[in-house]
Design a protein around this motif. Sequence first.
Motif, short mmCIF file in Angstrom:
data_model
loop_
_atom_site.label_atom_id
_atom_site.label_comp_id
_atom_site.label_asym_id
_atom_site.label_seq_id
_atom_site.Cartn_x
_atom_site.Cartn_y
_atom_site.Cartn_z
N GLN A 175 -4.82 -5.16 -4.72
CA GLN A 175 -6.16 -5.34 -4.16
C GLN A 175 -6.00 -5.66 -2.69
OE1 GLN A 175 -7.55 -8.39 -7.05
NE2 GLN A 175 -9.27 -7.00 -7.42
N PRO A 176 -6.57 -4.86 -1.80
CA PRO A 176 -6.35 -5.05 -0.36
C PRO A 176 -6.64 -6.46 0.14
CG PRO A 176 -7.42 -2.94 -0.75
CD PRO A 176 -7.37 -3.65 -2.07
N LYS A 177 -7.73 -7.06 -0.33
CA LYS A 177 -8.09 -8.39 0.18
C LYS A 177 -7.04 -9.44 -0.18
CE LYS A 177 -11.01 -9.56 -3.80
NZ LYS A 177 -12.40 -9.90 -4.24
N THR A 178 -6.28 -9.20 -1.24
CA THR A 178 -5.22 -10.13 -1.62
C THR A 178 -3.99 -9.94 -0.76
OG1 THR A 178 -6.00 -10.20 -3.92
CG2 THR A 178 -3.71 -10.86 -3.51
N TYR A 179 -3.59 -8.71 -0.55
CA TYR A 179 -2.34 -8.44 0.17
C TYR A 179 -2.50 -8.55 1.68
CZ TYR A 179 -0.05 -7.06 -4.13
OH TYR A 179 0.52 -7.08 -5.37
N PHE A 180 -3.70 -8.35 2.20
CA PHE A 180 -3.94 -8.50 3.63
C PHE A 180 -4.56 -9.86 3.96
CE2 PHE A 180 -3.65 -3.88 3.22
CZ PHE A 180 -2.88 -3.55 4.33
N TYR B 292 0.83 -1.21 0.00
CA TYR B 292 0.00 0.00 0.00
C TYR B 292 0.87 1.27 0.00
CZ TYR B 292 -2.76 3.83 1.88
OH TYR B 292 -3.34 5.06 2.09
N PHE B 293 1.87 1.31 0.86
CA PHE B 293 2.73 2.48 0.92
C PHE B 293 3.46 2.69 -0.41
CE2 PHE B 293 3.07 2.01 5.78
CZ PHE B 293 2.05 2.92 5.97
N LEU C 16 -8.97 -2.60 6.77
CA LEU C 16 -10.13 -1.70 6.72
C LEU C 16 -9.70 -0.26 6.49
CD1 LEU C 16 -12.24 -3.19 9.67
CD2 LEU C 16 -12.67 -3.44 7.20
N LEU C 17 -8.63 0.16 7.14
CA LEU C 17 -8.16 1.54 6.97
C LEU C 17 -7.69 1.81 5.54
CD1 LEU C 17 -6.21 2.05 10.33
CD2 LEU C 17 -8.42 3.05 9.68
N VAL C 18 -6.99 0.85 4.96
CA VAL C 18 -6.53 1.01 3.57
C VAL C 18 -7.71 1.11 2.62
CG1 VAL C 18 -5.37 -0.21 1.69
CG2 VAL C 18 -4.26 -0.03 3.92
#
Length: 349
Positions: free
Chosen positions: A240-245, A80-81, A135-137
């Motif tokens: 995609q957040p759900k993939t990386y988290f 994300y960063f 959630l924050l991302v």
Amino acid sequence: MSASPFRVERWTTASRASVVAVALLIAALALGPGYFSDNAIDKLTTLFVYVILATMWNALAGYAGLVSIGQQAFFGLGAYFAVRLADGGMPVYGALASAAALTGLVSWPLSYFMLRLRDGEFAIGMWVVAELFHLLVNLDPLIQGETGTSLVALNRYGAFARHAYTYWMALAGMSFLLLLLFALLRSRTGAGIQAIRDNEEAAASVGVEVARTKRLIFVLAALGAGLAGSLWLANAITFQPKTYFSPQWTAYMIFMALVGGLGTFEGALIGAVIFFAIEALFGAAGVWYLIGLGATALGFALFLPRGLWGWVEARYGLSLLPVGYRLRFKTHSSSPAQTPRLAAQPRRK
């Protein structure tokens, strides 16, 4: 009083040769883009990321005793960063490195809260942190919720240059972290890390700065996971957040460390190679592949709890990348299997 029949040693002929061989292998791999295809370069980059993940989780859990099931928090933050920094105008490969550093920086204040937790509380607490970061991302308009975005800055590079630069950065990042961890574990701080794992109160009683030492390894593991996340993004491009988290990342880390040998430096490297090979051969099997990984991990936990390299060390007394000390019999040769038994006997006066 007679002289002790034992000697304390760290380096052996095999370990010196192993360090030289690793250095030569890394030097040879640096020439990879000139000889390998783009597909081979991508696969090797993936392997380097797996090595980073395995060694960092092994450092945290195997050496420090901090079992986390939420390291995907830092893997996702690293990616994300990188997206955020590149979108803000930072050169893309500078953004990848800076994202790892920023992830480590975020983990520093977080450690003041998380390291107050013990055992299962810490493990579950890290999973909660990962979900919170997820959630924050998702709230960032750039990310568009679970739709995600792409690291579009990489489009400035041609295909060959992008593959090569990402490969070299992954190789350099892996080599740096391995060297840093090797030096750390061989230092006084490394002895303190392992003492905390064995008995935190006893470690504190002999002068180990428990809080500072645990924080150091926590931040290092977070930084490594963040670098792995940013490198994975550079290889995959899409975020995609759900993939990386996803918890699967921590599951992979646990698998590699457990199969290779938890708490051994060589074990994490071997586990990463084994996982990489299994994924290459059976990754297309879908859910059966995941079931197979779970069954394999369970089998090792039940029948080979020290992992492959842990079994080799116990059976043959072999240590190729030593981070501790060994007790050897001076006067005549003894089998490696006899060494622990002899070392446990009281000295005769």
